[in-house]
Design a protein around this motif. Structure first.
Motif, PDB file in Angstrom:
ATOM      1  N   GLN A   1       5.595  -4.778   0.267  1.00  0.00           N
ATOM      2  CA  GLN A   1       5.315  -3.716  -0.689  1.00  0.00           C
ATOM      3  C   GLN A   1       5.972  -2.442  -0.166  1.00  0.00           C
TER       4      GLN A   1
ATOM      5  N   ASP B   1       9.238  -5.381   6.341  1.00  0.00           N
ATOM      6  CA  ASP B   1       8.482  -4.379   5.599  1.00  0.00           C
ATOM      7  C   ASP B   1       8.646  -3.033   6.286  1.00  0.00           C
TER       8      ASP B   1
ATOM      9  N   THR C   1       6.974   1.123   0.528  1.00  0.00           N
ATOM     10  CA  THR C   1       6.419   2.459   0.329  1.00  0.00           C
ATOM     11  C   THR C   1       7.236   3.526   1.037  1.00  0.00           C
TER      12      THR C   1
END
Length: 614
Positions: free
Chosen positions: A340, A309, A342
């Motif tokens: 996720q 991540d 970002t």
């Protein structure tokens, strides 16, 4: 030839033919050795070795009297046999403690001095080793085995060899065996192969050692095999100028890799097979590391650059080139960030001139052969994919390439995509999911297996360019391009007549023409529900009586309807929509022999642009 009692063999030897006096005459050579020899045995009587001059052609240095055997430091080109350090052959671990001690001692004593050789036929079992020594040259032609239950204790450092020094090499054709079937370990423990700064895990993550790292540099591993390793067959973190060449990595756990802090490291002509992770990975914080000429066969994935991540360090300038993946269970080459996403963690990754052959053998649907997720300025140039997902079961389509909306800056140029998907889970070519600033051009698609839906599809983000892409033959189930353009998309000579393409306003065509789809229809039905559906932008009705139904499109789309029949055509909008000033769902009567052009000006409203009557 008989020797006198006072003659010492091994020092001076003379020819037995001819006149002994002609060989040395009566020269006195000195007294360093002081042994007199008998002329009747081919030697000159009375000569004493020690003088610097024998005759006009031969000179012996005076220092010869105190000469000694060359020190080991002068024998760097020679092999020092590890058995001279009393290492014994042992494949069970009975002598693991002693062999480990002797192995480390041999490395230390030959470092910078001579090449240390593990000969063929010698198998020795060792405990996990920390190698503090640099400067050694190990020639490995035997077998080194990690002792059983090496990770059974609470230690998290159970790597076969953990290197802490620089300027060393391991060459040869030997095997390092992790003895995977006889290891047990828990979360947080590492049972690796050849490693640096690979100490501990958090669940399945390998942790960056940070300030605890001991950087290494300038090392070479060439020709050896690393197999049956619990976690990472090779894993080098905080390594600079490291090179793996022709290394075979077989039947092991997590992917071989360059890891956090690795700079300018290269995996060249390596071979991976049976790895339950990637065939080779650039992982969580590498800079200018490359995988070139490598092969991954029946691994879980092929090659790529990866972070779990965005909390992990980015990979900068990773390269995969001239490499081949064959029958891997999942994808072939990916520059991806999990979780996720970002932020961008794959910086300037490049995949060049690689081959994917029959990958995706797991049978899973929805997988992709190539990909960029959370990548900045990603490049796929000149790659070839064939047969991906041919065993995929029913479910989501498979993709030759998937590129996500967080990726910014993407070049897809000169790639060749063939036979993607199966009859149960059909395939797409290059799928662009809102990626911004994309160049997609000169890619070639072919569908000989009849399993593909389209060649290039999805939605372009802002600032993108479409150059000529080509379909060889036909698509059995769809079209070459089903790609929705952004308002500022620039189209450079792209043919669009292989099937429907959706445009939004503001498409800039810099040269050539765009051919919109057209079709021949027969009028039918007497209501909106029974009318013939129009599914092209130009529709010519040549037969039948009754109606035609406008398609579902977006605002700004023009539809031209030609009524070439001898009766009026009832042109219906979609349910809830209007044409001109008529009420919702009411048909507009197009006279026989006339042509009407309508445009959708709002979500549920069509206006008449032109009506040409006969």
């Amino acid at each position: 030839m008989a020797y006198p009692a006072n003659w010492t063999p091994g020092w001076v030897s003379y020819m037995t033919s001819g006149n002994p006096a002609d060989i040395v005459s009566s020269t006195t050579v000195g007294s360093a050795i002081g042994t007199k020899v008998d002329a009747t045995n081919g030697q000159s009587s009375g000569m004493v070795i020690g003088s610097a001059v024998i005759d006009a052609q031969t000179t012996i240095a005076a220092a010869y009297a105190s000469a000694q055997a060359r020190p080991l430091s002068e024998k760097c080109g020679e092999l020092a046999d590890i058995r001279d350090w009393l290492v014994v052959s042992d494949s069970t671990g009975t002598y693991a403690d002693t062999n480990t001690e002797k192995f480390l001692k041999a490395l230390a004593e030959t470092a910078g001095v001579a090449r240390l050789h593990i000969p063929p036929g010698l198998a020795m079992t060792v405990n996990p080793m920390i190698i503090p020594t640099g400067g050694f040259n190990l020639v490995h032609d035997g077998l080194v085995i990690l002792a059983p239950n090496s990770a059974a204790s609470s230690s998290v450092k159970a790597n076969l060899m953990d290197f802490r020094g620089s300027g060393w090499s391991i060459t040869g054709r030997g095997v390092f065996d992790g003895n995977r079937g006889k290891q047990s370990w828990s979360v947080g423990q590492v049972v690796g192969g050849l490693t640096s700064n690979s100490y501990a895990t958090s669940e399945t993550w390998l942790l960056d050692p940070g300030s605890a790292a001991v950087p290494i540099s300038d090392f070479l591993i060439d020709g050896v095999t690393v197999q049956n390793v619990g976690n990472w067959p090779v894993s080098f973190g905080y390594a600079t100028n490291g090179r793996l060449s022709k290394v075979r990595m077989l039947t092991s756990g997590n992917s071989p890799q360059f890891f956090a802090g690795a700079v300018d490291c290269l995996a060249l002509d390596t071979y991976s097979s049976g790895i339950t992770d990637a065939g080779f990975s650039l992982y969580a914080g590498t800079t200018r590391c490359s995988i070139i000429g490598a092969t991954a066969h029946q691994c879980n994935q092929g090659f790529g650059s990866y972070c779990e991540d965005v909390t992990r360090q980015p990979n900068i300038d990773p390269l995969v080139a001239n490499s081949t993946t064959i029958q891997c269970h999942d994808g072939s080459i990916g520059f991806t960030t999990g979780g996720q996403v970002t932020a961008l963690t794959q910086i300037r990754p490049t995949a060049y001139n690689n081959r994917s052959i029959d990958d995706g053998i797991s049978g899973a649907s929805g997988i992709s052969c190539w990909g960029a997720v959370g990548a900045q300025d990603a490049v796929y140039i000149g790659n070839r994919q064939s047969g991906f997902g041919s065993t995929a079961a029913s479910g989501s389509t498979v993709n030759a390439g998937y590129f996500d909306s967080t990726t910014v800056g993407l070049v897809l140029d000169g790639n060749f995509v063939t036979s993607t998907g199966s009859t149960s889970a059909q395939g797409n070519g290059l799928y662009i999911h809102g990626t911004q600033q994309v160049y997609v051009g000169t890619n070639i698609v072919r569908d000989p297996s009849g399993t593909m839906i389209y060649g290039i599809g999805g939605t372009l983000g802002a600032g993108s360019v479409v150059a000529p892409n080509h379909l060889l033959g036909t698509m059995a189930n769809g079209s070459m391009m089903e790609l929705e353009f952004a308002d500022d998309t620039v189209v450079l000579g792209q043919r669009m007549n292989h099937g429907p393409a959706q445009f939004s306003t503001g498409v800039a065509v810099t040269s050539g023409q765009i051919a919109v789809p057209a079709g021949i229809f027969a009028a039918a039905g007497t209501t909106q529900a029974t009318a013939t559906l129009i599914n092209t932008q130009i529709a010519k009705f040549t037969s039948g009586t009754g109606g035609g139904l406008l398609p579902v499109v977006g605002t700004g789309i023009e539809i031209k309807v030609i009524n070439a029949t001898s009766a009026a055509l009832s042109l219906y909008p979609q349910p809830g929509q209007t044409i001109s000033t008529d009420a919702a769902n009411v048909a507009y009567a197009v006279p026989a022999g006339s042509t009407i052009v309508v445009v959708q000006v709002a979500a549920n409203a069509w206006d008449i642009v032109a009506l040409y009557t006969a």
